[in-house]
Design a protein around this motif. Structure first.
Motif, mmCIF file in Angstrom:
data_model
loop_
_atom_site.group_PDB
_atom_site.id
_atom_site.type_symbol
_atom_site.label_atom_id
_atom_site.label_comp_id
_atom_site.label_asym_id
_atom_site.label_seq_id
_atom_site.Cartn_x
_atom_site.Cartn_y
_atom_site.Cartn_z
ATOM 1 N N LYS A 94 -5.503 -5.848 -2.395
ATOM 2 C CA LYS A 94 -4.637 -6.025 -1.233
ATOM 3 C C LYS A 94 -3.463 -5.079 -1.357
ATOM 4 O O LYS A 94 -2.813 -5.021 -2.414
ATOM 5 C CB LYS A 94 -4.109 -7.490 -1.194
ATOM 6 N N GLY A 95 -3.163 -4.361 -0.298
ATOM 7 C CA GLY A 95 -2.030 -3.436 -0.307
ATOM 8 C C GLY A 95 -2.153 -2.481 0.861
ATOM 9 O O GLY A 95 -3.226 -2.322 1.440
ATOM 10 N N GLY A 96 -1.053 -1.835 1.174
ATOM 11 C CA GLY A 96 -0.967 -1.059 2.413
ATOM 12 C C GLY A 96 -1.629 0.309 2.360
ATOM 13 O O GLY A 96 -2.128 0.754 1.321
ATOM 14 N N GLN A 115 1.697 -2.933 -6.959
ATOM 15 C CA GLN A 115 1.188 -3.975 -6.062
ATOM 16 C C GLN A 115 0.536 -5.116 -6.840
ATOM 17 O O GLN A 115 0.600 -6.275 -6.429
ATOM 18 C CB GLN A 115 0.177 -3.332 -5.085
ATOM 19 N N LYS A 118 3.367 -7.352 -7.992
ATOM 20 C CA LYS A 118 4.014 -7.961 -6.820
ATOM 21 C C LYS A 118 3.141 -9.072 -6.243
ATOM 22 O O LYS A 118 3.606 -10.181 -5.988
ATOM 23 C CB LYS A 118 4.219 -6.859 -5.762
ATOM 24 N N LYS A 130 -3.957 0.146 -2.993
ATOM 25 C CA LYS A 130 -3.131 0.916 -2.054
ATOM 26 C C LYS A 130 -3.956 2.111 -1.601
ATOM 27 O O LYS A 130 -4.856 2.554 -2.316
ATOM 28 C CB LYS A 130 -1.862 1.410 -2.767
ATOM 29 N N ALA A 168 -3.436 -2.858 4.751
ATOM 30 C CA ALA A 168 -2.399 -3.223 5.739
ATOM 31 C C ALA A 168 -1.590 -1.963 6.009
ATOM 32 O O ALA A 168 -2.010 -0.861 5.641
ATOM 33 C CB ALA A 168 -1.514 -4.323 5.165
ATOM 34 N N GLY A 169 -0.415 -2.123 6.622
ATOM 35 C CA GLY A 169 0.441 -0.973 6.905
ATOM 36 C C GLY A 169 1.347 -0.640 5.733
ATOM 37 O O GLY A 169 1.473 -1.390 4.773
ATOM 38 N N ASP A 170 1.957 0.510 5.801
ATOM 39 C CA ASP A 170 3.011 0.965 4.883
ATOM 40 C C ASP A 170 3.676 2.130 5.633
ATOM 41 O O ASP A 170 3.524 2.236 6.858
ATOM 42 C CB ASP A 170 2.408 1.403 3.527
ATOM 43 N N THR A 197 -4.504 -6.600 7.545
ATOM 44 C CA THR A 197 -3.405 -7.469 7.985
ATOM 45 C C THR A 197 -2.334 -6.600 8.642
ATOM 46 O O THR A 197 -2.367 -5.371 8.537
ATOM 47 C CB THR A 197 -2.814 -8.280 6.825
ATOM 48 N N ARG A 209 4.737 -11.362 10.424
ATOM 49 C CA ARG A 209 4.303 -10.305 9.500
ATOM 50 C C ARG A 209 5.156 -9.051 9.669
ATOM 51 O O ARG A 209 5.542 -8.420 8.690
ATOM 52 C CB ARG A 209 2.805 -9.955 9.663
ATOM 53 N N ASN A 350 9.478 0.736 -2.134
ATOM 54 C CA ASN A 350 8.837 0.643 -3.441
ATOM 55 C C ASN A 350 9.422 1.681 -4.386
ATOM 56 O O ASN A 350 9.470 2.866 -4.050
ATOM 57 C CB ASN A 350 7.323 0.854 -3.290
ATOM 58 N N GLY A 379 6.411 -9.073 2.494
ATOM 59 C CA GLY A 379 5.437 -8.463 3.415
ATOM 60 C C GLY A 379 4.021 -8.819 3.021
ATOM 61 O O GLY A 379 3.231 -9.343 3.829
ATOM 62 N N VAL A 380 3.705 -8.567 1.752
ATOM 63 C CA VAL A 380 2.330 -8.849 1.336
ATOM 64 C C VAL A 380 2.092 -10.364 1.302
ATOM 65 O O VAL A 380 0.965 -10.833 1.522
ATOM 66 C CB VAL A 380 2.000 -8.160 -0.010
ATOM 67 N N SER A 383 1.099 -11.224 4.619
ATOM 68 C CA SER A 383 -0.264 -10.704 4.780
ATOM 69 C C SER A 383 -1.273 -11.695 4.194
ATOM 70 O O SER A 383 -2.338 -11.937 4.771
ATOM 71 C CB SER A 383 -0.421 -9.360 4.068
#
Ligand SMILES: NC(=O)C1=CN([C@@H]2O[C@H](COP(=O)(O)OP(=O)(O)OC[C@H]3O[C@@H](n4cnc5c(N)ncnc54)[C@H](O)[C@@H]3O)[C@@H](O)[C@H]2O)C=CC1
Ligand SMILES: O=C(O)CCC(=O)C(=O)O
Length: 451
Positions: A94-96, A115, A118, A130, A168-170, A197, A209, A350, A379-380, A383
């Motif tokens: 999981k990560g952007g 990540q 986190k 990521k 997801a986004g970043d 997400t 989110r 980050n 954020g995560v 998500s």
């Protein structure tokens, strides 16, 4: 650290650098964690014999691929896409996804490594990953962004899935890009499932989110200050960035009585000594998300100073919130913050502080400093809640999601206090976050045996 631990850290880092040549951002992120974990493992021979930290620094896999798309003039453009699947010991990767010309394998490996810790801190079943591309959305038309996203997802779709890897986004990937990416995934696999997400509410997104990372940074600051019987109300706040994290960080600060006096982008910063209002912030969100303009325009609109090519860290403040990008506060800027009386720093971006800056801030007695892996985990976390809602085929209310977010950040703060409090009562939030994040992933990896 005693002499043996210094030697262990040195030889561990030499091996990391040897195995990952030319990846300075990755080395930096690993070093920051190893400084706390190697002494922590001194009396844990099992973890050392089983090479847990060594395994955690080696991604499960890195996928790198060509992304070919056509610009508005019919020209063929070639970019490189990546997904770093770092560790799935405690849940799906999981990560952007980051779209920015500075994206390299080193940058994505540092982000994926961070990540893992986190996501563990959130308490949710989320592994770490990521991805992204060196594609620059700046100056591209909507149609060009759409064609790029579709080409990117055409390959990425082979490697992700709701129980495998959930991007997801970043930076450079917001609601518009997530829409294009999700649409293409759905078309390719012919299933409607929670593979991304940060989706819009109409197609499976979660309330809060968009706000979660910025709000979470402020909740973390609230908790650090409350631990010392202080609050945000009336404090002068310097915020960098003007994207997703920065604007929602500013919004929550204003709601809690903070005075936000700066915002920035990669060209410079604006200084509004009267403080931003929610109305001015709405104008910034419209500027950045719809018109896609530069923060300099704020200075013209509201008659305040614009400082081209500079960071905002010279503006006197009580609280600092780096929310733009990695290594945006160096040692000299950290010293300036302290000389100007800064009380606390909460990292929205980050790894926004260089190793020198961390050293300077750590050496300042009493200064509170929350690392990104703790401060921006909101954020995560939301998500993760979006994934839960997708599995349940439900959407929760704003109040419910915000309540979960608030509790998750409080629990992250408590974990930092548990593992980071020194005998004099000072909390080293870096140490606390690194050890608490490590513990859960390491135990899971031990349970799986040698793999
Ligand atoms: N969006 C999210 O949910 C999360 C984002 N983050 C981190 O927060 C940071 C910002 O991300 P977002 O706000 O999502 O991105 P965004 O794309 O919405 O905004 C990025 C902001 O940073 C500025 N920026 C980019 N490069 C810069 C540079 N070299 N110097 C100065 N300013 C620069 C941009 O002008 C923009 O204002 C990144 O470090 C990202 O990894 C962390 C956790 C979650
Ligand atoms: O929401 C997510 O999955 C990604 C968040 C992210 O990329 C980050 O925490 O840096």
């Amino acid at each position: 650290m005693n002499a043996q631990q210094v030697e262990d850290l040195t030889s561990f880092m030499e091996a990391v650098v040897r195995r990952n040549p030319g990846e300075p951002e990755f080395h930096q992120a690993v070093h920051e964690v190893a400084m706390d974990i190697i002494p922590y493992l001194a009396d844990k021979p099992l973890y050392r014999d089983m090479m847990v930290l060594e395994r955690m620094t080696e991604p499960d896999r890195i996928i790198s691929f060509r992304v070919v798309w056509q610009d508005d003039h019919g020209g063929v453009q070639v970019n490189r896409g990546y997904r770093v699947q770092q560790n799935n010991a405690i849940g799906p990767y999981k990560g952007g996804l980051r779209f920015h010309p500075t994206v390299t394998q080193s940058v994505l490996k540092f982000l994926a490594f961070e990540q893992v810790f986190k996501n563990s801190l959130t308490g949710l079943p989320l592994g770490g990953g990521k991805g992204g591309s060196d594609f620059d959305p700046k100056g591209k038309s909507d149609l060009e962004v759409m064609r790029f996203c579709q080409a990117f997802m055409t390959e990425l779709s082979k490697h992700v899935g709701p129980d495998t890897d959930v991007p997801a986004g970043d930076t450079g990937v917001g609601a518009r890009e997530v829409g294009y990416l999700f649409g293409q995934y759905k078309r390719l696999v012919n299933r409607f499932e929670g593979v991304l997400t940060g989706k819009a509410l109409e197609f499976g997104g979660s309330r809060i989110r968009a706000e979660a990372t910025g709000y979470g940074v402020v909740y973390m600051m609230q908790d650090m200050l409350a631990h010392h019987h202080e609050s945000i109300d009336g404090r002068t706040c310097v915020v960098s960035g003007s994207g997703n994290v920065a604007t929602y960080c500013a919004e929550k600060l204003i709601q809690l009585g903070g005075k936000v006096v700066t915002l920035s982008d990669s060209s410079g910063y604006i200084h509004d000594p009267e403080g931003l209002t929610l109305e001015k912030l709405q104008w910034v969100m419209e500027l950045k998300n719809k018109r896609r303009g530069r923060i300099e325009e704020y200075a013209r609109e509201y008659g305040v100073e614009y400082h081209a090519g500079e960071h905002p860290w010279g503006v006197p403040c009580d609280l600092a919130f780096p929310c733009a990008t990695q290594n945006e506060i160096d040692g000299a800027e950290a010293r300036t913050l302290i000389e100007n009386g800064c009380r606390a720093v909460a990292e929205g971006a980050n790894m926004p502080t260089t190793p020198d800056a961390i050293k300077v801030l750590r050496a300042s007695p009493g200064l509170l400093h929350a690392p990104s892996k703790a401060a921006n985990a909101g954020g995560v976390a939301v998500s993760g809640l979006e994934m839960s809602q997708n599995s349940l085929r439900m959407q929760w209310s704003r109040e419910e999601v915000d309540k979960h977010l608030r509790e998750i950040i409080a629990s992250i703060h408590a974990q930092c206090v548990e593992f980071g409090t020194a005998s004099d009562g000072h909390v080293d939030y870096f140490k606390g976050a690194n050890i608490a994040g490590f513990n859960k992933v390491a135990s899971a990896m031990l349970a799986y045996g040698v793999m």
